[in-house]
Design a protein around this motif. Sequence first.
Motif, mmCIF file in Angstrom:
data_model
loop_
_atom_site.group_PDB
_atom_site.id
_atom_site.type_symbol
_atom_site.label_atom_id
_atom_site.label_comp_id
_atom_site.label_asym_id
_atom_site.label_seq_id
_atom_site.Cartn_x
_atom_site.Cartn_y
_atom_site.Cartn_z
ATOM 1 N N PHE B 78 3.526 12.332 5.006
ATOM 2 C CA PHE B 78 2.198 12.730 5.389
ATOM 3 C C PHE B 78 1.841 12.378 6.825
ATOM 4 O O PHE B 78 1.093 13.075 7.499
ATOM 5 N N SER B 79 2.424 11.248 7.307
ATOM 6 C CA SER B 79 2.020 10.744 8.627
ATOM 7 C C SER B 79 2.361 11.692 9.768
ATOM 8 O O SER B 79 1.813 11.576 10.848
ATOM 9 N N ASP B 82 -0.195 16.040 11.103
ATOM 10 C CA ASP B 82 -0.976 16.502 12.257
ATOM 11 C C ASP B 82 -0.079 17.090 13.333
ATOM 12 O O ASP B 82 -0.291 18.210 13.809
ATOM 13 N N LEU B 143 1.693 -1.453 -0.859
ATOM 14 C CA LEU B 143 0.376 -1.482 -0.237
ATOM 15 C C LEU B 143 -0.594 -0.715 -1.111
ATOM 16 O O LEU B 143 -0.196 0.155 -1.875
ATOM 17 N N ASP B 144 -1.852 -1.029 -0.946
ATOM 18 C CA ASP B 144 -2.874 -0.278 -1.664
ATOM 19 C C ASP B 144 -3.265 0.944 -0.843
ATOM 20 O O ASP B 144 -4.327 1.000 -0.246
ATOM 21 N N THR B 145 -2.351 1.927 -0.752
ATOM 22 C CA THR B 145 -2.710 3.172 -0.061
ATOM 23 C C THR B 145 -2.787 4.277 -1.100
ATOM 24 O O THR B 145 -2.153 4.193 -2.163
ATOM 25 N N PRO B 146 -3.550 5.338 -0.809
ATOM 26 C CA PRO B 146 -3.682 6.419 -1.790
ATOM 27 C C PRO B 146 -2.329 6.956 -2.237
ATOM 28 O O PRO B 146 -2.103 7.197 -3.412
ATOM 29 N N PHE B 147 -1.423 7.110 -1.274
ATOM 30 C CA PHE B 147 -0.137 7.697 -1.607
ATOM 31 C C PHE B 147 0.617 6.856 -2.632
ATOM 32 O O PHE B 147 1.199 7.367 -3.583
ATOM 33 N N HIS B 149 -0.482 5.116 -4.860
ATOM 34 C CA HIS B 149 -1.062 5.179 -6.207
ATOM 35 C C HIS B 149 -0.336 6.175 -7.090
ATOM 36 O O HIS B 149 -0.522 6.196 -8.301
ATOM 37 N N VAL B 170 -1.781 -4.814 -11.670
ATOM 38 C CA VAL B 170 -1.109 -4.320 -10.469
ATOM 39 C C VAL B 170 -1.176 -5.375 -9.385
ATOM 40 O O VAL B 170 -2.138 -6.127 -9.269
ATOM 41 N N GLN B 171 -0.100 -5.467 -8.616
ATOM 42 C CA GLN B 171 -0.030 -6.395 -7.492
ATOM 43 C C GLN B 171 0.418 -5.639 -6.247
ATOM 44 O O GLN B 171 1.384 -4.868 -6.299
ATOM 45 N N TYR B 172 -0.297 -5.846 -5.141
ATOM 46 C CA TYR B 172 0.096 -5.229 -3.875
ATOM 47 C C TYR B 172 0.716 -6.292 -2.982
ATOM 48 O O TYR B 172 0.136 -7.364 -2.784
ATOM 49 N N GLY B 174 1.487 -6.302 0.461
ATOM 50 C CA GLY B 174 0.743 -6.515 1.699
ATOM 51 C C GLY B 174 1.465 -7.441 2.660
ATOM 52 O O GLY B 174 2.693 -7.511 2.683
ATOM 53 N N LEU B 318 -3.591 11.432 -5.648
ATOM 54 C CA LEU B 318 -4.022 11.774 -4.293
ATOM 55 C C LEU B 318 -5.185 12.745 -4.315
ATOM 56 O O LEU B 318 -6.164 12.597 -3.584
#
Lengths: 519, 321, 315, 375
Positions: B78-79, B82, B143-147, B149, B170-172, B174, B318
Amino acid sequence: MTTVPAVALVGISKRFGAIVANDGVDLVLSRGTVHAVMGENGAGKSTLMSILFGLVSPDSGNIFVDGKPTTFSGPLDAISSGLGMVHQHFRLFESMTVAENVVYGAEPRRNGLVNRKAAHDRVRELSARYGLDVDPGAVVGTLSVGTQQRVEIFKALHRDARILILDEPTAVLTPGEVTSLFAVIRRAADAGTTVVLVTHKINEVLSVSDEVTVLRDGRVTGRFQRADATSAKLVHAMTGREVTPVANSGSGSVGAAVLRVNNLTVVDHHTVRVTDVSVDVRAGEIVGIAGVSGNGQHELVEAILGTRRALSGTIELLGRDIGAASVRDRRALGLAVIPEDRRGEGSAVQLSTAENLTLGHHRTAPVGASRGLRRGWISLRAERARARDLIAEYDVRTSGEQLPVGSLSGGNAQKVVIARELSHNAPLLIAEQPTQGVDVGAIEAIHGRLLDYRATGGAILLVSHEITELLALADRILVMYAGRIFAEFSRSEATTARIGAAMAGAQAETDIPTEASRL
Amino acid sequence: QSGDDAGSASTDESLIVITPTPIGSNNFLQLAVDGADEAGEKYNASVDVYESEDPTSIQQNLDAAIREAPSVIIGVSFSVLDQFTQAAIDYPDQQFLLIDTSAEEPTPNLTAAVFKEYEATYLTGVEAGLLTEANTVGVVASLDTPFLHRWIDPFFAGAASVNPGVATGVQYVGGDNPFGDQARAKAQAQILVDGGSDYIQAASSGGNLGVFEAATESGAFTFGVDTNQCLDAPGTVVDNAIKRVDVALVNTVGEILDGNAGGFSSYGLAEGGVSLTGLEEGVADSECLIAGFPDVLEQVAAVRDQIVSGEITVADPLTAG
Amino acid sequence: MNVFEWGFVAAVLLAATPILYSSLAGALSSQVGVFNIALEGQMLWGAFAAVAGSFYTGSAWAGVLIAVVTTALFSVTLAVGSARWGADPIVIAIGTNLFALGITGFLMRVLFDVSGTFSPRGLQGLDKMSFLAEIPVLGPVFAGQTALVPLAFVFIVVIGLWLKLTPSGLRLRGVGEHPEAASSLGIKVASYQMWVTIAGGALCGIAGAQLSLGNVTVFTENMTAGRGWIAVAAVMLVMGRPLWLPVACLGFGAAEALGFRLQGIGAPQQLTDAAPYAITIAVLVGMRMWVTARNRRPSLSAQPVPLPSQPESTS
Amino acid sequence: MNIEPVPGGPGTVAPRAPEPLSRRSRASALLTLAVRHPAVVPTGAVVLAVLIGAAIVLAAGLNPISAYSAVLAGALDLENLDYTFSVWALICGMALAAAIPLRMGEFNLGGNGQMVLGGLAAAFIAGQLDLPSILLIPLAVVAAGVVAGAFGAISAPLSTRYGIPIIISTLLLSPVAVAIVSYLLRFQLGEAGSAVAQTERFPDSAHMWALGSLSYSNMGLILIIVLMALFWLVDSRSAVGFELRVIGANRRFASYGGVRVGRLAFGAMAASGAVAGVVGAIIVLSPPYRLVDGALLSPGYTFAGLAAALLAGGRPAFVPLTAALFTILQVGGGGMERSADVPRQLSDVLQGVVIIVLALRTIVDSRRTGRSATS
Ligand SMILES: Nc1ncnc2c1ncn2[C@@H]1O[C@H](COP(=O)(O)OP(=O)(O)OP(=O)(O)O)[C@@H](O)[C@H]1O
Ligand SMILES: Nc1ncnc2c1ncn2[C@@H]1O[C@H](COP(=O)(O)OP(=O)(O)OP(=O)(O)O)[C@@H](O)[C@H]1O
Ligand SMILES: [Mg+2]
Ligand SMILES: [Mg+2]
């Protein structure tokens, strides 16, 4: 004498860049004598002592210990050859006990551990032998300066030093402590120790030394036995001229109060340093504060300058309460300070002499500007020009204003501080030990300047433990002891004995007879 | 690590892969690069990998790639969206391929392949829900990012679908190194185990090894991602939510080279783009524990079929959140 | 979730141990007056060397040994540069940290042809002390740990006693407090600084080995992930008293483990990230406020220099 | 009244005139003069570092010459220059953020936190306000400076009041700021439906003005150059710059001399944080015109900038040069991996080696200046 000298330095030379610190110096130390080394600031005394103690290696020349040529590659060599040195700036571990300081580096051991008991015994034994009283378990940082110096001497004696070097040992002592130090020195010399004493004080030389060597500009300019040494001869050998002591003639008109300190109390690290002190200094007046260092004088000065907060009490400068003002505002209002701790507070050793002279003057003409477009900016050209002028005016011996202050000799660095502060022409000048480490000629010059300052209406608070200095300059003398103003003397009442007794905390009602008097 | 085949005489085609961050221990990026290598082998194409540090260096790598004018420029994740969307407009003659993301208004020279990892994770969730004895399952994610999830919510949904009331945790990871801090991942897996979870989905990239270790030491079981991670910790990993990036890459690159560029293909269970190791051939040799539970596999296969047929739709975290 | 249980204690110990070793290195350096912020880089190198060593020799303890030796060598630049040549330790350390990050990643690719994570099959990790499992308290806390974990505390106590009781410990303390004083007594200040820094390197080697072969069995790029900086903060926190290090390091471990547990009840991951740092700064500020407040006020026991007994001292 | 100089009596030693130099010693004097040039030592260090790096590459069985030419090409090829300059501006900015406190002898290790807070502030303004470019961009940059400056300034009272060294407090505060920004991006300010935590793309009015047709370098570059020039001016010619240096040399001396140390430290840390914040703003106002979680930190501008500042000894005139060095290593590192197949990590290795070798240059310095090391 047929005996081999304990130490002989022959033809010692040492250069630092363009500066010749020692130039073919011979120094012969006979066993069991006290040998004074004198000279003006920058004459090369400290350098010579550093060479003798292995801290600096000479460019040329030889060192003989007990007649045998020796080279020292470090202080360890010197120590093992029987030398011990007491530096003017003490080199003590303040967080450690007396015993730990004394045995450090030469510890008595048991099972591989430091033998604490043996160390304490050793300190007690030394205390007893030299008639000093020191608690082996005391933490050094809590001790008075005089006691700290004893610890320094013990360090050398613990290592069985046969040659003891003392660099300006009396600068920070009370007359009583000086007497006791000299007693120790004599005792040691009588027991066969050779003592080298670096000093600027002629009366000390005359009272304790057996022999004197005088240096000037790196060369030996005089050798004397005590019998034929006189004050005039020594001064001439040091400076090449006569020096006439200046003194406060007592006259002069005293104006309004410039500084008014009322009931000031200062606390630091759990301890009350200044207790309920009140002092006034008026225009055209020099008020002296006598006292052994560590009795609150320095904290009093810090509180007036503003680098330390007072717990209670008021401070007024020129009628304005400055208790809450910043250092900068106080200075702007009319305050200049010559601080006690030259290296730690009064200068920045890595910065150039010019920059050291500029601090505090960088927002006023000619270096800076206090108003207009140039306000806040600095002219480097003006900085250099002003520095050169001051260096010439105050006879600072240096080869350039861009050299770091750290490369100046102790006395010359002091002159830089004095030049900077005096050139403020502030209504109030606080001078703490203004002549420490400064040679005889320069002392008189500085004293003359302080008196001129007073004559033109300046107010001076002179903090000193040099009684002769206070007697020569001050209109009134206050003695601080244990944080309090312990005694006050007018010019006519003040004598060395009375002040000395008060400095030691004795409520002297009767005069103590003493041979020492004003120089 | 590039796969240009120095030996082969001439390579007519060329591929350049642009990653959004250094590959490091991010095994998804590694997978994409492996897929590109495979495509390179298949189509006799040279492969170059440009690793980026940040959005600006993505752009810079993209510019450098465009100057090289390869057959296809492949952007991963996704990054890079753009930059790729804009470049596709600016350079209509250059072919671009987006992996794992797609443009809203694609141009004909911009192809996209997206994965429905969440469908596979739903299935690992089903397995966990069936197998759990403690009725508690957990996830360790980077990480707790939308992706990310996509490896959390469907896992819990799958578990709950067969085991209503299953507890979740759940554990992130980080921290300074979220994609590679095994020590933290391990400690966090241990916390899940201490909290009662006996089946844990590992979605912490390089940290997964830490999750496996914690499970091994405390007798819990885990699920891997992307590839067959059972090999990393035999006896602990039940199954993997695999992602056939290689398949997708080889296919789409082939399409583009054949002149069928544009549009986007989505690789879910139906397309065989995502799957479980347990549902593939060779389960027996996979070292995955699931091989020992044919009945579970049977049920999971049924759920898979329902998803394929559309009977069950797995929500994409997402778009759902 | 029950916060206080033996498993929690074990988790805290595990998180704290690498920090403990490296902060011990930092504290020793600070005792001799070298501000060592290269702990992160040295630990990272140690972690790499331990895994590489274990991989090549097939023995985890050999890996530890190799980590210790090579990390000590690794620290020679800092040791010699700052102690002998008078270079700024902070600058060297910043260079060292960057170098360690680069060289470990570089070697991983050159030697093992992997990027990111290196965990070959059969890589030997350090044995856990599972023989303790049956013993109450010790079992749940230490059975899952390597011998390096309790050893850290032994190190701290031994080093603390050594500093206090032995001649070399006394000398070492003096070197840091007043280097000129020490050197004027013939102590080779630079040598002390150098050897202590190198010994610190060895400790960082253990720290790294515990991280890569004890906490887990793998090496990853940037595996230390800021733990060395936490160790630097711990050194600050104890202000030169190594015996307090366990408190500081266990505090960090607890902050981290607690953060993880809070995630279990819905706290965001970012809170876990920030917690150890935020707590440290708060503790530092609190400590300093307390100290300043204490110094400002005269305490009851505070006595000025005692006044003399009045008249009889005149002779 | 003057203190009289000592008259030149028979016992005095006249200061010795320097002895006439033989040709040989004149040559060696020339050589010393050349060696003493301030640019020589850093250059020598870079050369040495390059050689050490080459040895490492060689030991790894790779070709150092192709590696280095790839580094140079990657950074300095005409088509890459635009990008290289844009990175240089950012590294320069972070070097400036490190150099300001370095003048007073303090280390700012918290550039990351300050930068992301600046980015956050700029992103907030750019995303929320509907203003014309001419107002919006300056406002975003100023907001970034203010927010990050305020954050950086916290370390000053922590140091002057509570005695917590700036190097420690900045280090500890930075991750807290990073976590806060990350949290806000994830839960409050993030774009819905996006796979990573990031803001929405800003409107065109918030796009930093381009410089002609360049695609990477924009007005941010000019802004940084202006800030550098300002720093140089203040450092060398202003009372405040002088005071900062005095603090760096001896803090007690400064406060005794009337320098308001606390206030100045506050100002310096605020300025340092503000510059870092402006760097953050420039990054987010440049393509892809959003604040992406983690994207400001991953290139490591903070440590590259810190290294550049250290290398320059904090001296403003040298900072652009040392920043250029690290820019080449960083940008070229990417080029090296792209075309020479040398692992990207070599770039970190080289940067580390350059810093270490340069730190060791003090040996040369101190041998030259005798007892006191001047900067
Ligand atoms: N390390 C050095 N570098 C440069 N110059 C030095 C150094 N040490 C001493 N000097 C210079 O050598 C000369 C002699 O200095 P020294 O310290 O020996 O004088 P001193 O007699 O002890 O003076 P004072 O009475 O002021 O202490 C001075 O001009 C001093 O500036
Ligand atoms: N910063 C320094 N770095 C290295 N050597 C120094 C430094 N400062 C002083 N020295 C050396 O130590 C010698 C002895 O120092 P000492 O403390 O006795 O000072 P000094 O010159 O005698 O000044 P004073 O006694 O007036 O304070 C000096 O003459 C000089 O050679
Ligand atoms: Mg001297
Ligand atoms: Mg002296």
